[in-house]
Design a protein around this motif. Structure first.
Motif, PDB file in Angstrom:
ATOM      1  N   LEU A  45      -1.790   4.204  14.767  1.00  0.00           N
ATOM      2  CA  LEU A  45      -1.020   2.973  14.960  1.00  0.00           C
ATOM      3  C   LEU A  45      -0.857   2.281  13.614  1.00  0.00           C
ATOM      4  CD1 LEU A  45      -2.817   1.596  18.155  1.00  0.00           C
ATOM      5  CD2 LEU A  45      -0.717   2.963  18.042  1.00  0.00           C
ATOM      6  N   ILE A  46       0.365   1.953  13.261  1.00  0.00           N
ATOM      7  CA  ILE A  46       0.660   1.281  11.996  1.00  0.00           C
ATOM      8  C   ILE A  46       1.348  -0.038  12.313  1.00  0.00           C
ATOM      9  CG2 ILE A  46       1.841   1.450   9.777  1.00  0.00           C
ATOM     10  CD1 ILE A  46       1.702   4.503  10.104  1.00  0.00           C
ATOM     11  N   SER A  47       0.813  -1.103  11.778  1.00  0.00           N
ATOM     12  CA  SER A  47       1.339  -2.437  12.083  1.00  0.00           C
ATOM     13  C   SER A  47       2.633  -2.716  11.321  1.00  0.00           C
ATOM     14  CB  SER A  47       0.299  -3.506  11.719  1.00  0.00           C
ATOM     15  OG  SER A  47       0.231  -3.660  10.308  1.00  0.00           O
ATOM     16  N   THR A  48       3.321  -3.765  11.748  1.00  0.00           N
ATOM     17  CA  THR A  48       4.403  -4.324  10.946  1.00  0.00           C
ATOM     18  C   THR A  48       3.782  -4.948   9.696  1.00  0.00           C
ATOM     19  OG1 THR A  48       4.216  -6.409  12.141  1.00  0.00           O
ATOM     20  CG2 THR A  48       5.816  -4.806  12.980  1.00  0.00           C
ATOM     21  N   MET A  49       4.618  -5.407   8.782  1.00  0.00           N
ATOM     22  CA  MET A  49       4.097  -6.099   7.610  1.00  0.00           C
ATOM     23  C   MET A  49       3.403  -7.385   8.042  1.00  0.00           C
ATOM     24  SD  MET A  49       4.802  -4.066   5.163  1.00  0.00           S
ATOM     25  CE  MET A  49       4.468  -5.037   3.705  1.00  0.00           C
ATOM     26  N   LEU A  50       2.180  -7.572   7.576  1.00  0.00           N
ATOM     27  CA  LEU A  50       1.373  -8.726   7.955  1.00  0.00           C
ATOM     28  C   LEU A  50       1.221  -9.679   6.778  1.00  0.00           C
ATOM     29  CD1 LEU A  50      -1.518  -6.813   9.799  1.00  0.00           C
ATOM     30  CD2 LEU A  50       0.525  -7.850  10.814  1.00  0.00           C
ATOM     31  N   THR A  51       1.264 -10.956   7.088  1.00  0.00           N
ATOM     32  CA  THR A  51       0.944 -11.939   6.052  1.00  0.00           C
ATOM     33  C   THR A  51      -0.550 -11.881   5.784  1.00  0.00           C
ATOM     34  OG1 THR A  51       0.472 -13.721   7.612  1.00  0.00           O
ATOM     35  CG2 THR A  51       2.780 -13.437   6.923  1.00  0.00           C
ATOM     36  N   ALA A  52      -0.992 -12.581   4.747  1.00  0.00           N
ATOM     37  CA  ALA A  52      -2.405 -12.575   4.396  1.00  0.00           C
ATOM     38  C   ALA A  52      -3.258 -13.086   5.551  1.00  0.00           C
ATOM     39  CB  ALA A  52      -2.642 -13.408   3.141  1.00  0.00           C
ATOM     40  N   ASP A  53      -2.812 -14.147   6.211  1.00  0.00           N
ATOM     41  CA  ASP A  53      -3.573 -14.702   7.334  1.00  0.00           C
ATOM     42  C   ASP A  53      -3.585 -13.754   8.525  1.00  0.00           C
ATOM     43  OD1 ASP A  53      -4.235 -16.944   5.909  1.00  0.00           O
ATOM     44  OD2 ASP A  53      -2.677 -18.217   6.799  1.00  0.00           O
ATOM     45  N   GLU A  54      -2.436 -13.130   8.812  1.00  0.00           N
ATOM     46  CA  GLU A  54      -2.378 -12.167   9.912  1.00  0.00           C
ATOM     47  C   GLU A  54      -3.269 -10.968   9.629  1.00  0.00           C
ATOM     48  OE1 GLU A  54       2.186 -12.907  11.532  1.00  0.00           O
ATOM     49  OE2 GLU A  54       1.819 -11.533   9.864  1.00  0.00           O
TER      50      GLU A  54
END
Length: 201
Positions: A45-54
């Motif tokens: 599973l590969i996530s979408t681009m995450l912000t630093a907080d996410e």
């Protein structure tokens, strides 16, 4: 048991179907293969681009799994829902024993072609194993059909056991105890998180 958090939005999923076989080769290079009734899915599973907080939130959740110790459920976009019509509320029509690959069902909405299609993922309500449909299935006027699946049933299914065809949950466990992430400061500390998993049986 945990659940994939909402912050981990799946951008990509890679599937591998792992069957259990024993293979031997004679001195004349003739290969003999014996099938064993075992199967598992391996899924990355590969996530979408995450912000630093996410990323901090998702990584904290992943660490909380304690490596391979804790299983979790994940509903995978597109693949956890049938591509067929899927009209009705299907249940098992006849009690079917462990080892079967053809399952009698009822509860579909009338005579419809393509109720379920080859490649659809399904799950029976009495156990966690996820199966794949191997041939298109059409229901008759009574809303009945026989579903062909892979692998063979890992557990018997009684009469009236529900068949899950929407939001099919995969029960997964991480492949390794280590969990990593990489942040590239050039893009504002936006990064992806990747989970290498196998089906938890």
């Amino acid at each position: 048991m945990s659940q994939l958090p909402a912050v981990f939005k799946i951008q990509e999923a890679r599937f591998a179907s792992i069957d259990a076989n024993i293979s031997t080769e004679s001195k004349t290079y003739i290969e003999h293969v014996r099938g064993i009734p075992g199967h598992k899915w391996e899924i990355t599973l590969i996530s979408t681009m995450l912000t630093a907080d996410e990323l901090r939130s998702a990584f904290g959740w992943a660490c909380g799994l304690k490596g391979r110790f804790t299983a979790f459920t994940a509903v995978i976009p597109r693949y956890s829902n049938t591509k067929g019509v899927g009209a009705g509320s299907p249940v098992v029509r006849t009690a079917t024993s462990q080892g079967a690959t053809a399952i009698p069902l009822q509860g579909f909405s009338g005579a419809i072609s393509g109720q379920l299609l080859a490649g659809d993922f399904v799950k029976f309500g009495n156990h966690s194993k996820v199966y794949i449909v191997t041939a298109d299935a059409n229901s008759n006027v009574s809303g009945q059909l026989t579903l062909n699946i892979h692998p063979q049933l890992m557990q018997a299914v009684p009469v009236s056991t529900p068949l899950v065809i929407r939001n099919v949950p995969f029960l997964l466990r991480k492949v390794r105890d280590a969990q990593e992430f990489k942040v590239d400061g050039r893009d504002g500390c936006i990064a992806k998180l990747e989970l290498d998993c196998r089906e938890a049986l």
